[in-house]
Design an enzyme around this catalytic site. Structure first.
Site, short mmCIF file in Angstrom:
data_model
loop_
_atom_site.label_atom_id
_atom_site.label_comp_id
_atom_site.label_asym_id
_atom_site.label_seq_id
_atom_site.Cartn_x
_atom_site.Cartn_y
_atom_site.Cartn_z
N ALA A 117 -38.42 39.19 -36.77
CA ALA A 117 -39.79 39.18 -35.67
C ALA A 117 -40.41 40.18 -35.71
O ALA A 117 -39.74 40.88 -34.86
CB ALA A 117 -39.61 37.91 -35.05
N LYS B 225 -34.39 52.47 -24.38
CA LYS B 225 -33.66 53.29 -22.86
C LYS B 225 -34.28 52.73 -21.54
O LYS B 225 -33.58 52.64 -20.61
CB LYS B 225 -33.56 54.65 -22.79
CG LYS B 225 -35.21 54.98 -22.84
CD LYS B 225 -35.30 55.86 -24.83
CE LYS B 225 -36.73 55.41 -25.33
NZ LYS B 225 -36.93 56.31 -26.82
N GLU C 266 -25.61 50.72 -26.95
CA GLU C 266 -25.51 52.72 -28.04
C GLU C 266 -26.95 53.01 -27.86
O GLU C 266 -27.13 54.27 -27.94
CB GLU C 266 -23.92 52.34 -28.71
CG GLU C 266 -23.77 53.37 -29.34
CD GLU C 266 -22.46 54.09 -28.02
OE1 GLU C 266 -21.87 54.29 -27.32
OE2 GLU C 266 -23.48 55.19 -27.89
N VAL D 25 -29.15 55.91 -25.64
CA VAL D 25 -29.09 57.46 -25.58
C VAL D 25 -28.59 58.30 -26.63
O VAL D 25 -27.87 57.87 -26.87
CB VAL D 25 -28.56 57.49 -24.51
CG1 VAL D 25 -28.72 58.70 -23.78
CG2 VAL D 25 -28.79 56.72 -23.11
N GLY E 198 -29.63 57.68 -30.11
CA GLY E 198 -29.18 57.73 -31.29
C GLY E 198 -27.74 57.29 -31.45
O GLY E 198 -27.64 56.35 -30.72
N GLY F 36 -43.54 63.95 -38.05
CA GLY F 36 -43.26 61.85 -37.08
C GLY F 36 -42.03 62.54 -36.13
O GLY F 36 -41.58 60.78 -35.94
N GLU G 100 -44.78 61.86 -31.01
CA GLU G 100 -45.69 60.22 -31.22
C GLU G 100 -46.93 60.98 -31.15
O GLU G 100 -47.51 62.43 -30.29
CB GLU G 100 -45.77 59.81 -29.45
CG GLU G 100 -44.45 59.28 -29.37
CD GLU G 100 -43.79 57.64 -29.83
OE1 GLU G 100 -44.87 57.04 -31.08
OE2 GLU G 100 -42.39 57.84 -30.59
N LYS H 259 -32.84 58.21 -20.08
CA LYS H 259 -31.82 58.50 -20.56
C LYS H 259 -30.96 58.82 -19.77
O LYS H 259 -29.51 58.32 -19.25
CB LYS H 259 -32.21 59.14 -21.31
CG LYS H 259 -32.52 58.39 -23.02
CD LYS H 259 -32.96 59.33 -23.97
CE LYS H 259 -33.77 58.51 -25.52
NZ LYS H 259 -34.18 59.56 -26.47
N GLY I 80 -34.13 58.40 -35.47
CA GLY I 80 -34.70 57.62 -36.75
C GLY I 80 -33.63 56.66 -37.14
O GLY I 80 -32.82 56.71 -36.54
N1 HSE Z 1 -38.59 60.27 -28.89
C1 HSE Z 1 -37.34 60.48 -28.73
C2 HSE Z 1 -36.98 61.58 -29.01
C3 HSE Z 1 -36.27 59.34 -30.03
O1 HSE Z 1 -37.53 62.38 -29.45
O2 HSE Z 1 -35.65 62.09 -29.22
C4 HSE Z 1 -35.70 58.29 -29.59
O3 HSE Z 1 -35.41 58.04 -28.13
#
Ligand code: HSE
Length: 430
Positions: A45, A107, A131, A134, A136, A189, A192, A207, A305
């Site tokens: 979705a 998170k 998992e 925190v 990745g 990228g 943000e 985290k 990622g």
């Molecule tokens: N924005 C986070 C970072 C990734 O830059 O590590 C997602 O938790």
């Protein structure tokens, strides 16, 4: 009778949702072998299917209506990869209420609402796994919940934000200013368009609240986590730090004190080059754990990622699927015994790096040193640099001291006519 397959619905088809779909579908055959039943993504979705995606989903699986997943009795596991609180929290609670297990990479939601989510899951005998929330793909949640569960953890210290680690690495390796490195992180990228949550340590604080609760068995109110970001770090201080054998990192630090209270703080630190976390560069994440029996443990990997985070969330899907296959749930419930008693930052003791811009004249060092002494701030080292005959930089490292006393000393020092400014005050760890 139990179904022949474990069915998964994904809520939110962004970066992480895409990675999750890709990992689950690419590895479907081996996953079937490992779980004992096929694990199929049956519905995805998202409110906007026009956005370009890295990984495509067949049109027959797509919907814009989350209730097609939440109300589908054939779906066993809901993967929430929307992020944020609204509408994610409502969807997660509805999924639990409907008797589905939930996996999430969210998170903020787990840090702020983990308690109510886990209580609801326990009441409905379903699992909630996070998992991907925190670090990745760095397997720190499962490590704390299961591998080190029998130990007494003293400290969790992590580089848990890849964006800020990338920026600090660029500033350090290429002598960039913060703004230039941030712009580059945005172009790649990592950061943000509005980078506040990353650069001001909000993401890392969420985290840390999760890690501390797992490591120390106490709920941590994320609004009480001390937080300082990296936007005021200057290239001059990174250069001084380098010459003294340190790197500058944004650390999330959770520490149990001798009095069984907790320190929970996110701020830049100077770390000696010899510390294991000092070698973590670029957008990588790492978490360093110190326990009574385990001693030092370090986990390292990609903190963001599509595929790395997708792999972490997919691992949780398999965990929930195995529990369903074996008729188990709630094997690793919330183990928090009440709220954490957090040490106020003013009481925390730290070693600190300071840089002052002062008038270059007789008696300056002595005057400042006397003020430090009056607040029981003891000097470890001092160097004077960049003198043009009129002003100079004095760089101090002071021994471990109480924050409130250092703050009082700095207030008095700042008001001296011989002091132009105090451009840097960075704690030293390790
Ligand atoms: N924005 C986070 C970072 C990734 O830059 O590590 C997602 O938790």
């Amino acid at each position: 009778m139990a179904r022949e397959t474990i069915n998964v619905g994904i809520l939110g088809y962004g970066i992480v949702g895409g990675g999750l779909y890709k990992v689950l579908t690419d590895n479907a055959q081996s996953i079937t072998q490992r779980v004992g039943r096929p694990v199929n993504v049956v519905k995805v979705a998202d409110i906007d299917w026009d956005r370009p995606r890295e990984f495509d989903v067949p049109p027959e699986l797509r919907t814009t209506d989350a209730s097609e997943i939440l109300e589908d009795e054939n779906i066993d596991i809901v993967a929430e990869t929307i992020g944020g609180i609204k509408p994610a929290l409502g969807f997660v609670m509805a999924a639990i209420e409907a008797g589905k297990s939930v996996v999430t990479s969210n998170k903020e939601m787990i840090a702020r609402h983990g308690n109510e989510i886990l209580s609801a899951a326990a009441a409905r005998s379903v699992d909630v796994a996070f998992e991907g929330a925190v670090g990745g793909v760095v397997p720190v949640i499962r490590t704390l919940k299961e591998s080190l569960d029998a130990d007494n953890i003293h400290e969790v210290m992590g580089i848990v934000n890849g964006t800020t680690n990338y920026i600090l690495t660029q500033m350090s390796q290429n002598d960039m200013a913060f703004e230039t490195a941030l712009k580059q992180a945005q172009e790649l990228g990592y950061a943000e368009a509005d980078p506040t949550a990353d650069v001001e340590g909000i993401d890392a604080a969420n985290k840390l609240a999760i890690l501390s609760a797992l490591a120390f068995g106490r709920r941590v109110d994320v609004s009480q986590v001390y937080r300082e970001g990296i936007s005021r770090i200057l290239p001059e201080d990174i250069a001084y730090a380098r010459r003294m054998g340190f790197v500058v990192k944004l650390l999330a630090i959770g520490r149990r004190t001798a009095e069984d209270r907790l320190e929970a703080r996110v701020h830049p630190v100077l770390l000696p080059n010899s510390h294991a976390l000092a070698a973590v560069v670029g957008s990588f994440n790492a978490v360093f754990i110190r326990g009574e029996a385990c001693d030092d443990v370090m986990l390292y990997g990609r903190g963001a990622g599509a595929l790395p985070t997708g792999a972490a969330v997919a691992g949780d899907v398999l965990d929930c699927a195995r529990n369903i296959v074996h008729g188990a749930s709630g094997r690793t419930p919330c183990a928090c015994a009440g709220e954490a008693d957090l040490v106020p930052m003013g009481e925390v003791r730290s070693k600190v790096y300071l840089r002052m811009r002062v008038k270059d004249q007789a008696g300056v060092l002595g005057t400042i040193a006397t003020i430090f002494g009056s607040q029981e701030v003891s000097i470890n080292s001092v160097i004077q640099e960049q003198s043009d005959g009129k002003t100079a930089d004095i760089v101090w490292i002071v021994h471990e001291c109480v924050e409130d006393q250092l703050t009082s000393a700095l207030k008095a020092i700042e008001s001296l006519p011989i002091v132009e400014s105090i451009p840097a005050c960075i704690r030293v760890e390790g």
